[in-house]
Write an enzyme that holds these catalytic residues in place. Structure first.
Site, short mmCIF file in Angstrom:
data_model
loop_
_atom_site.label_atom_id
_atom_site.label_comp_id
_atom_site.label_asym_id
_atom_site.label_seq_id
_atom_site.Cartn_x
_atom_site.Cartn_y
_atom_site.Cartn_z
N PHE A 45 0.80 -1.23 0.00
CA PHE A 45 0.00 0.00 0.00
C PHE A 45 0.83 1.27 0.00
CE2 PHE A 45 0.90 -0.16 4.56
CZ PHE A 45 1.09 1.17 4.84
N LYS B 53 -1.33 -7.12 -9.47
CA LYS B 53 -2.30 -7.14 -8.37
C LYS B 53 -1.94 -5.97 -7.46
CE LYS B 53 -3.08 -8.36 -4.48
NZ LYS B 53 -3.54 -7.39 -3.41
N GLU C 288 -4.92 -3.80 -2.16
CA GLU C 288 -6.38 -3.62 -2.03
C GLU C 288 -6.71 -2.34 -1.27
OE1 GLU C 288 -4.51 -5.94 -0.76
OE2 GLU C 288 -4.91 -6.26 1.37
N CYS D 114 9.56 1.77 3.35
CA CYS D 114 10.41 0.64 3.71
C CYS D 114 11.83 1.11 3.94
CB CYS D 114 10.38 -0.42 2.63
SG CYS D 114 11.09 0.17 1.11
N GLU E 56 9.09 -4.21 12.90
CA GLU E 56 9.02 -3.03 12.03
C GLU E 56 7.77 -2.26 12.46
OE1 GLU E 56 7.90 -3.83 7.92
OE2 GLU E 56 9.10 -2.14 7.25
P1 NAD Z 1 1.38 -6.66 2.94
O1 NAD Z 1 2.35 -7.76 2.91
O2 NAD Z 1 0.33 -6.65 3.96
O3 NAD Z 1 0.63 -6.59 1.53
C1 NAD Z 1 1.35 -6.62 0.31
C2 NAD Z 1 0.56 -7.40 -0.73
O4 NAD Z 1 0.49 -8.77 -0.35
C3 NAD Z 1 -0.86 -6.90 -0.91
O5 NAD Z 1 -1.13 -6.85 -2.28
C4 NAD Z 1 -1.69 -7.95 -0.17
O6 NAD Z 1 -2.95 -8.13 -0.77
C5 NAD Z 1 -0.85 -9.21 -0.27
N1 NAD Z 1 -0.95 -10.07 0.92
C6 NAD Z 1 -0.94 -9.65 2.22
N2 NAD Z 1 -0.99 -10.72 3.05
C7 NAD Z 1 -1.01 -11.82 2.27
C8 NAD Z 1 -1.06 -13.22 2.53
N3 NAD Z 1 -1.08 -13.70 3.77
N4 NAD Z 1 -1.08 -14.07 1.49
C9 NAD Z 1 -1.04 -13.60 0.23
N5 NAD Z 1 -1.01 -12.29 -0.07
C10 NAD Z 1 -0.99 -11.40 0.92
O7 NAD Z 1 2.24 -5.30 2.98
P2 NAD Z 1 1.71 -3.81 3.12
O8 NAD Z 1 1.21 -3.60 4.51
O9 NAD Z 1 0.83 -3.46 1.99
O10 NAD Z 1 3.08 -3.01 2.91
C11 NAD Z 1 3.94 -2.67 3.96
C12 NAD Z 1 5.15 -3.58 4.00
O11 NAD Z 1 5.81 -3.53 2.75
C13 NAD Z 1 6.19 -3.15 5.02
O12 NAD Z 1 6.69 -4.30 5.66
C14 NAD Z 1 7.27 -2.51 4.18
O13 NAD Z 1 8.57 -2.52 4.74
C15 NAD Z 1 7.21 -3.34 2.95
N6 NAD Z 1 7.80 -2.66 1.82
C16 NAD Z 1 9.02 -3.09 1.38
C17 NAD Z 1 9.63 -2.45 0.32
C18 NAD Z 1 10.96 -2.90 -0.17
O14 NAD Z 1 11.32 -2.56 -1.27
N7 NAD Z 1 11.70 -3.68 0.61
C19 NAD Z 1 8.98 -1.39 -0.32
C20 NAD Z 1 7.74 -0.99 0.15
C21 NAD Z 1 7.15 -1.65 1.21
#
Ligand code: NAD
Length: 515
Positions: free
Chosen positions: A167, A191, A194, A299, A399
């Site tokens: 997000f 994808k 959401e 991140c 985090e």
């Molecule tokens: P999230 O993991 O909750 O969601 C990311 C995606 O994965 C979404 O599209 C979601 O629908 C899907 N998803 C979530 N849980 C899932 C599951 N159990 N099974 C399958 N799909 C699932 O992450 P978020 O809250 O949207 O983003 C924040 C996180 O992203 C933080 O940890 C941040 O550090 C990380 N991030 C990392 C980078 C990087 O380049 N390292 C960049 C941006 C964000």
């Protein structure tokens, strides 16, 4: 190019639809999902429902993959110069619509308009990079590897690839993914998160306006089920993921068990080591900006400060600067920090702050319970600073992903390096110093993939790659840059013989060796 959806109107066509539901994009057409289940997209500053994201059905997902598979047949043979030209056009269209994109990001994600511009701009730079794909995708050639025999390699696209987005950067991260993939000749299923799918939809529409043929980029919405379907699908060859470790490691395991390539960028705990010889003013400004910018939801946010020796005495000045930041809706002028993404995120951050206090950290600045006039329902948290934090505390191990700066102290530089290296994450780490020798030691000894020397958020531009390491990354080919092109292509080598063959040389069954 079949641009029946082509729109020159001022609003994106998917926005002009009567439905508040966000459509999928399948084979070049925006189509409403038949799914009954949907999730509200909520403005984090107001709690207003912006739109609904459908939990796409399996048949619709299959239709998107099959559109991508079909489009690959001609797209892979479309000249690279034509593919690049679409990226040239796309970068122009993104610039044209950058204000609209930023507005959508602020509405759905909450960050300030200025920060939302940065979100689009950092993605735009990847599109610019993809404009040089003909050079980036070049193969290699060695003539006369044996008598009359030459070998060359070409980098071919993989086929259908997929991207799963978080997000926090609704424009930048989709733009890390599909522009590189499709300019290499792949087709794509994206994808979006959401929580804020709007920017992805606008970008897809711009890509089609730029001339991307139907089916080359498809979008499906949903959560875990659709992600699992992506991991399992036999026609998808590679998966790019950015998000949390829980989701990322699950996706990495599930998709690679199916033989797919996976690049998974995950969570972080980025440290800034402050040496007593650093320039105090510049360092404090950098710490405040990198700790609280985007309400800490980056991140690469610099969420942990390690004060070495006497620099610990700067803490009070850090608090003063953090106090002066303005917390408000991202649309209001002069806002420094917008809200965090959701009520749940706010509660989680509150709990982590509280756990820090209960385990002995000092709360030097408490951003809880702030009220923003006019936005009383918003998920706001003000800048928060916890001091005397130790490595065993929950607020350090987890985090936080909010506007919370965790401060630690170290008696020596070696001790500070040790703290950083013991942390499981390895996204980024920075040092603030005027000593070249300290900077060089840091650069060599620090176990993090992106190192900043007097730079708080050392995210490289797209001609390098985003190189998080340790628990912040799974896979071996990073996002964008040379590694990104390698991720989205596979090597084929061709060995050819063109010479006048002497007659009657006989048959040899021995293993061929260079002659
Ligand atoms: P999230 O993991 O909750 O969601 C990311 C995606 O994965 C979404 O599209 C979601 O629908 C899907 N998803 C979530 N849980 C899932 C599951 N159990 N099974 C399958 N799909 C699932 O992450 P978020 O809250 O949207 O983003 C924040 C996180 O992203 C933080 O940890 C941040 O550090 C990380 N991030 C990392 C980078 C990087 O380049 N390292 C960049 C941006 C964000």
């Amino acid at each position: 190019l079949g641009n029946s959806h082509f729109s020159t109107a001022t609003e994106p066509s998917f926005n002009r639809r009567n439905s508040s539901r966000v459509p999928n994009l399948i084979g070049g057409t925006f189509v409403d999902s038949q799914a009954t289940a949907a999730i509200d997209v909520i403005n984090p500053a107001t709690q207003e429902v912006v739109s609904q994201v459908p939990l796409t059905t399996n048949e619709e997902f299959k239709a998107a993959v099959s559109a991508a598979k079909k489009a690959f047949l001609s797209w892979r043979n479309t000249p690279v110069t034509t593919r690049q030209r679409i990226m040239f056009k796309l970068q122009e269209l993104i610039r044209r619509d950058i204000d609209k994109l930023a507005k959508n990001i602020t509405t759905e994600q909450g960050k300030t308009l200025k920060d939302a511009h940065g979100d689009v701009f950092r993605g735009l730079e990847v599109v610019e990079h993809a404009c040089g794909m003909a050079t980036l995708q070049m193969g290699e050639y060695v003539t006369n590897v044996s008598n009359g025999i030459d070998t060359f390699s070409i980098r071919e696209p993989l086929g259908v690839c997929a991207g799963i987005c978080p997000f926090n950067f609704p424009a930048m991260i989709p733009l890390w993914m599909f522009p590189i993939a499709v300019t290499c000749g792949n087709t794509y299923v994206l994808k979006p998160s959401e929580k804020d799918p709007g920017a992805s939809m606008m970008l897809a529409e711009l890509a089609m306006e730029a001339g991307l043929p139907d089916g080359v980029l498809n979008i499906v919405h949903g959560t875990n089920d659709i992600v699992n379907a992506i991991c399992d699908d036999d026609d998808i060859r590679a998966v790019s993921f950015v998000g949390s470790n829980t989701a990322g490691m699950h996706i990495y395991a599930r998709a690679s068990a199916k033989g797919k390539r996976v690049q998974s960028n995950m969570g972080a705990k980025n440290h800034g080591i402050v040496m007593p010889d650093a320039n105090m003013d510049a360092t404090l400004n950098a710490l405040v900006a990198a700790g609280f910018g985007a309400a800490g939801q980056r991140c690469m946010a610099l969420s942990t400060v390690v004060f070495v020796g006497d620099s610990k005495s700067w803490e009070s000045k850090l608090v003063e600067r953090a106090k002066s930041l303005k917390v408000n809706a991202g649309t209001e002028p002069d806002t420094d920090l917008g809200p965090v993404i959701s009520k749940q995120a706010k509660e989680r951050i509150y709990n982590l702050i509280q756990s820090g206090v209960e385990s002995g950290a000092k709360l030097l600045l408490d951003g809880r319970n702030i009220v923003v006039p006019g936005y009383e329902q918003g998920n706001f948290i003000g800048p928060t600073i916890l001091s005397d934090v130790t490595a065993d505390m929950e607020c350090y191990k987890e985090e936080i992903f909010g506007p919370v700066l965790v401060c630690m102290k170290a008696d020596s530089f070696d001790e500070a390096i040790d703290i950083v290296n013991r942390n499981k994450y390895g996204n980024g780490a920075s040092i603030f110093t005027t000593s070249g020798a300290a900077a060089r030691k840091f650069q060599i000894e620090i176990e993090a993939g992106q190192v900043g020397i007097n730079v708080p958020i050392p995210v490289p531009l797209p001609f390098f790659s985003f190189t998080g390491s340790k628990a912040s990354f799974a896979g071996d080919l990073n996002f964008y840059g040379k590694a990104g092109v390698n991720f989205y292509t596979q090597i084929k080598t061709i060995t050819q013989q063109w010479k006048d063959l002497p007659s009657g040389s006989g048959v040899s069954l021995a293993m061929p060796t260079s002659q």
